[in-house]
Design a protein around this motif. Structure first.
Motif, PDB file in Angstrom:
ATOM      1  N   THR A   1      14.258   9.100  35.738  1.00  0.00           N
ATOM      2  CA  THR A   1      14.249  10.308  34.904  1.00  0.00           C
ATOM      3  C   THR A   1      12.826  10.741  34.586  1.00  0.00           C
TER       4      THR A   1
ATOM      5  N   GLY B   1      19.028  14.683  34.001  1.00  0.00           N
ATOM      6  CA  GLY B   1      18.676  13.287  34.233  1.00  0.00           C
ATOM      7  C   GLY B   1      17.575  13.213  35.275  1.00  0.00           C
ATOM      8  N   ASN B   2      17.813  12.472  36.346  1.00  0.00           N
ATOM      9  CA  ASN B   2      16.817  12.368  37.419  1.00  0.00           C
ATOM     10  C   ASN B   2      17.125  13.272  38.601  1.00  0.00           C
TER      11      ASN B   2
ATOM     12  N   GLU C   1      21.311   8.489  35.129  1.00  0.00           N
ATOM     13  CA  GLU C   1      20.576   8.565  36.383  1.00  0.00           C
ATOM     14  C   GLU C   1      21.526   8.357  37.561  1.00  0.00           C
TER      15      GLU C   1
ATOM     16  N   GLN D   1      18.112  13.064  27.668  1.00  0.00           N
ATOM     17  CA  GLN D   1      18.055  12.298  28.903  1.00  0.00           C
ATOM     18  C   GLN D   1      19.459  11.957  29.343  1.00  0.00           C
TER      19      GLN D   1
END
Length: 239
Positions: free
Chosen positions: A133, A194-195, A66, A63
């Motif tokens: 995310t 990430g997002n 963001e 991850q």
């Protein structure tokens, strides 16, 4: 931004290669199992059947941070990569209104050697109790299934290959389609960092004779992934 990212096509999510009489659609494939992360370049580019099942399902490798915004898609892709994949092409932003969270850019050239390249960047927001995310991961999964299954494709356009990809963001896949009537082959590479979702369409064909030759799975897929890697590396360097 929950809308689907089908880059550079004036007709929306699925149509990037609608120009002159060419309707090209490349579709992008799912990520391989975790073991794929350690595969070499040659292995990564082996064709994968879209019916490969769980082995070809995209899997998250982590991850990232963001983002609330994305940079200009036109400026993020290196000029050298754009010139290599679509030499002599005209470049233009493809959204009537670019926003902080969404940017698209296309490079187009038509003629005996048609080439279209598009890059779309989307920063997805948190919502419904899910983080940004998590929202991007869910959206990525939905798009993987839709691309692999050939949803929203024009008549005569067929999915020919789909495969998982490691080493491009945290999740990635590439899907290849062919429009036999227009002799156009297209690859869609979709990656998540990430997002942020990075979607590349690369399509074209050589029309030096009446039949024409679609861009091959190898050429289209490798080209789309090269552009996706370049964009991901830019985003990572400015995280």
């Amino acid at each position: 931004m929950s809308g689907r990212r089908r880059a550079a096509r004036p007709a929306g999510r699925r149509g990037r290669l609608v120009a002159a009489a060419c309707a090209a659609v490349f579709v992008v494939v799912g990520i391989g199992a975790v073991a794929w992360v350690f595969l070499g370049h040659d292995q990564i580019h082996q064709p994968r059947s879209r019916d490969a099942g769980a082995e070809s399902s995209p899997m998250s490798t982590g991850q990232g941070s963001e983002r609330d915004a994305v940079p200009s898609a036109c400026d993020t892709l290196s000029k050298s990569v754009a010139d290599k994949l679509a030499p002599g092409a005209d470049r233009s932003a493809t959204l009537a209104t670019q926003s902080d969270e969404h940017s698209e850019c296309a490079w187009s050239r038509y003629g005996s050697r048609t080439r279209q390249l598009s890059v779309e960047l989307r920063a997805l927001a948190a919502g419904g109790g899910a983080s940004a995310t998590d929202t991007a991961t869910r959206t990525f999964s939905d798009e993987w299934h839709a691309d692999r299954d050939g949803k929203d494709l024009s008549d005569g356009v067929k999915v020919r290959d789909s495969r998982g990809v490691s080493g491009v963001g945290e999740q990635a896949y590439v899907v290849y389609t062919v429009d036999a009537s227009a002799a156009i082959g297209e690859a869609i590479a979709n990656a998540r960092l990430g997002n942020v979702l990075i979607t590349v369409h690369y399509s074209g064909g050589d029309h030096l004779d009446a039949a024409g030759t679609p861009l091959s799975s190898h050429t289209a897929g490798d080209g789309a992934l090269e552009a996706a890697r370049d964009v991901v590396s830019k985003l990572e360097s400015h995280s």
